[in-house]
Write an enzyme that holds these catalytic residues in place. Structure first.
Site, PDB file in Angstrom:
ATOM      1  N   GLU A   1      -4.995   1.778   2.732  1.00 27.03           N
ATOM      2  CA  GLU A   1      -4.940   0.584   3.583  1.00 27.03           C
ATOM      3  C   GLU A   1      -4.986   0.961   5.052  1.00 27.03           C
ATOM      4  OE1 GLU A   1      -2.797  -2.667   5.907  1.00 27.03           O
ATOM      5  OE2 GLU A   1      -2.420  -0.514   5.757  1.00 27.03           O
TER       6      GLU A   1
ATOM      7  N   HIS B   1       3.887   3.976  12.343  1.00 32.16           N
ATOM      8  CA  HIS B   1       2.905   4.969  12.800  1.00 32.16           C
ATOM      9  C   HIS B   1       3.503   5.904  13.849  1.00 32.16           C
ATOM     10  CE1 HIS B   1      -0.813   2.305  11.615  1.00 32.16           C
ATOM     11  NE2 HIS B   1       0.189   2.172  10.764  1.00 32.16           N
TER      12      HIS B   1
ATOM     13  N   ASP C   1      -0.259   4.435   0.969  1.00 34.50           N
ATOM     14  CA  ASP C   1      -0.590   5.471   1.943  1.00 34.50           C
ATOM     15  C   ASP C   1       0.179   5.277   3.237  1.00 34.50           C
ATOM     16  OD1 ASP C   1      -2.216   3.136   2.440  1.00 34.50           O
ATOM     17  OD2 ASP C   1      -3.406   4.332   3.846  1.00 34.50           O
TER      18      ASP C   1
ATOM     19  N   HIS D   1       0.830  -1.206   0.000  1.00 32.61           N
ATOM     20  CA  HIS D   1       0.000   0.000   0.000  1.00 32.61           C
ATOM     21  C   HIS D   1       0.860   1.250   0.000  1.00 32.61           C
ATOM     22  CE1 HIS D   1       0.357   1.001   4.389  1.00 32.61           C
ATOM     23  NE2 HIS D   1       0.405  -0.309   4.557  1.00 32.61           N
TER      24      HIS D   1
END
Length: 417
Positions: free
Chosen positions: A183, A388, A88, A86
């Site tokens: 995603e 993250h 993103d 993914h």
């Protein structure tokens, strides 16, 4: 397979370019993709794929990149396989203005990120760093995430494509490439055209430690709790007002700690309030519910109901509604029906010189939903860590091993065809 034979580009140089493109997705957006800037990376990838000679590479209206590497084997029965990552990055941490830094020959010392010296990557806080001594690590500068989740996977697949195109001695069947948007907000395969992909098996490159393969994920539901309180003028509220905001706070506080993300690990599921909104008359709490066993999702939703009913005993004028919606399911039930897909992945990692290890994901991937859409799709390591967060990092050597793993997988499927 000697990875050092790669010439024009390396997985590292690709990765360092890709992470500077802001592709953060937005859960509050209703557009597809959720942010147009995700297409910026898609256009770059299509241009690079076409420059390699992959003529059908294209970006569709929904922000998906599709491409095909034609078979170069004389065998006619080699299944089509797909590699997916993914584009993103997560909404949890800024992805704007990423400045990647390569730290050569890591020897275990603290890594102080220069744009925010309070962000320090320490060996004691990141268990896998002990396996990286002597390797080259890539981090961001301290004010953003890095984007290794999942641009490491994107770079690895792109580098493998380049290698396959330029090394015809690597025999393989037809290879399909898929790069997805959104995603990170759970919409990564909403608009995937499975028929157009036409693949028998897939592999997401979106895992953590080198040598890890993941054949199962959480099963997931989302839940929305709506609390209806009793609103009155605060100056005349005694014995009358039942504030939905305060009720929501009591419900959250009463949730069992041993059913929270911070109180669970391994194969334990959880209930997690992720958003609260409201006023005196009405408040909502958004939950995510996770477990490896589908039946336990119902149990966890019942726990929410039990807590709400207990709290509302003190508020006779108030009421609630709980809406539960399925999100994705544990892909193992599908993959167990196709054991060779996982076995070939484990063998590919061993051929790349890694000690392969089967793991479970305390989360989900695009492969979770793709598996139930007809494309069985386990998850292979990409080398990403501390995702993250501002302390996200990836190892150059792990990314190289991921490229090798992809190439070996292509060869294994051809050999067994």
């Amino acid at each position: 397979m000697n990875y050092n034979s790669i010439a024009e580009f390396t997985v590292t140089s690709r990765f360092l370019r890709y992470v500077t493109v802001d592709t953060q997705s937005d859960p509050a957006s209703f557009s597809i993709p959720s942010t147009e800037k995700q297409k910026d990376l898609g256009h770059i990838l299509v241009k690079e794929l076409m420059a390699m000679g992959i003529d059908d590479a294209h970006l569709d209206e929904f922000g998906y990149v599709y491409a095909t590497i034609p078979a170069n084997t004389s065998k006619s029965n080699v299944p089509v396989i797909c590699f997916c990552s993914h584009m993103d990055t997560a909404p949890d941490c800024s992805g704007t203005g990423v400045k990647p830094i390569v730290h050569k020959n890591y020897q275990g010392a603290d890594i102080v990120l220069p744009d925010d010296p309070s962000e320090i990557i320490r060996l004691k806080d990141h268990a896998d760093l002990k396996n990286q001594l002597g390797n080259d690590l890539v981090t961001a500068s301290g004010t953003t995430l890095l984007g290794a989740d999942n641009k490491a996977g994107v770079a690895e697949i792109m580098d493998a494509c380049y290698h396959l195109i330029n090394h015809p001695e690597i025999k393989h069947g037809k290879i399909r490439i898929l790069f997805t948007p959104d995603e990170e907000i759970g919409r990564g395969v909403d608009k995937v055209d499975i028929k157009k992909l036409g693949a028998y098996a897939g592999y997401t490159m979106d895992g953590e430690s080198a040598g890890n393969m993941e054949n199962e994920t959480f099963s997931a539901d989302g839940a929305k709790l709506t609390i209806k309180g009793v609103s009155t003028h605060p100056g005349f509220a005694k014995g009358k007002m039942e504030s939905a905001i305060k009720i929501a706070g009591e419900i959250i506080a009463a949730l069992p700690y041993d059913l929270s993300p911070e109180g669970t690990e391994g194969m334990q599921g959880f209930v997690h309030p992720v958003a609260v909104e409201g006023h005196v008359e009405k408040a909502t709490i958004e939950f995510i519910i996770r477990d490896f066993e589908d039946a336990k999702l119902t149990d966890h939703a019942d726990t929410i109901r039990s807590v709400v009913n207990q709290v509302l005993q003190k508020y006779p004028g108030s009421s609630y509604e709980l809406e539960v919606k399925p999100q994705y399911r544990n892909m193992r039930s599908v993959l167990d029906q196709h054991p060779q897909i996982v076995e070939y992945g484990m063998e590919a990692m061993r051929r790349a010189g890694l000690q392969s290890k089967m793991c479970s994901i305390r989360g989900g991937t695009d492969g979770s939903r793709l598996s139930f859409m007809g494309l069985p799709c386990p998850n292979i390591f990409a080398g990403e860590h501390a995702f993250h967060s501002r302390q996200e990092w990836v190892s150059v050597q792990d990314m190289q091993k991921a490229v090798e793993t992809i190439l070996h997988l292509c060869m294994i499927w051809e050999e067994r065809g």
